[in-house]
Design a protein around this motif. Sequence first.
Motif, PDB file in Angstrom:
ATOM      1  N   ARG A 163       0.836  -1.211   0.000  1.00 31.42           N
ATOM      2  CA  ARG A 163       0.000   0.000   0.000  1.00 31.42           C
ATOM      3  C   ARG A 163       0.868   1.257   0.000  1.00 31.42           C
ATOM      4  NH1 ARG A 163      -3.523  -1.713   4.648  1.00 31.42           N
ATOM      5  NH2 ARG A 163      -4.733  -3.359   3.718  1.00 31.42           N
ATOM      6  N   GLU A 164       1.889   1.254   0.852  1.00 29.98           N
ATOM      7  CA  GLU A 164       2.780   2.408   0.916  1.00 29.98           C
ATOM      8  C   GLU A 164       3.492   2.619  -0.423  1.00 29.98           C
ATOM      9  OE1 GLU A 164       5.415   1.930   4.248  1.00 29.98           O
ATOM     10  OE2 GLU A 164       3.771   1.956   5.682  1.00 29.98           O
ATOM     11  N   GLU A 179       2.331   1.730  -3.362  1.00 32.41           N
ATOM     12  CA  GLU A 179       1.328   2.226  -4.307  1.00 32.41           C
ATOM     13  C   GLU A 179       1.081   3.716  -4.107  1.00 32.41           C
ATOM     14  OE1 GLU A 179      -1.993  -0.349  -3.534  1.00 32.41           O
ATOM     15  OE2 GLU A 179      -1.259  -1.904  -4.903  1.00 32.41           O
ATOM     16  N   ILE A 180       1.000   4.119  -2.841  1.00 32.95           N
ATOM     17  CA  ILE A 180       0.803   5.544  -2.536  1.00 32.95           C
ATOM     18  C   ILE A 180       2.000   6.349  -3.024  1.00 32.95           C
ATOM     19  CG2 ILE A 180       0.659   7.237  -0.654  1.00 32.95           C
ATOM     20  CD1 ILE A 180      -1.036   5.108   0.879  1.00 32.95           C
ATOM     21  N   GLN A 234       1.814   6.690  -6.740  1.00 30.54           N
ATOM     22  CA  GLN A 234       0.803   7.671  -7.131  1.00 30.54           C
ATOM     23  C   GLN A 234       1.333   9.097  -6.946  1.00 30.54           C
ATOM     24  OE1 GLN A 234      -2.553   6.690  -4.690  1.00 30.54           O
ATOM     25  NE2 GLN A 234      -3.362   5.180  -6.129  1.00 30.54           N
TER      26      GLN A 234
END
Length: 150
Positions: A41-42, A44-45, A48
């Motif tokens: 998740r980190e 992916e963030i 982004q």
Amino acid sequence: MFYNQLSEKALLSGATGATIVLNLVHSLVESYQQEITNQVREQEITKQVQEQEITKGQQIEARKQERLAEINATQELLIGHLNPSFEERAQAFQKFFEQIDGAITRGDNTQLALLLDAVVKYAQTSPFSQLADLAQVQANLSNPNHVWEL
């Protein structure tokens, strides 16, 4: 510590050694899965945010190029206006001085005084004064019937 707590719970519940090991392995796998999920998740963030920053950078670069094009166009416009204007001024001064020479040769002091006054007044004018309103200059340059007065 985590292992000790898990082992104590398993022993108190009467579980066998194999069950204890399986529970321990299962708990560790779940813990690692959660940690990996958090890291993904980190990432992916982070990806982004990187993509957003790249896009912002591209937008900034595009605006920069647009402004540079506007500045270059304005520069060309000004130079295009000033070059002929200075050439016209040079020709006008040349004519003034030819007439002044003629007045001196003829001994015509009245004509000489008028010509010298005209030279001074003309020298006090500036081709830059017409550029005060750039929009008006652009409109005048676009108009083939516009007469430039110097």
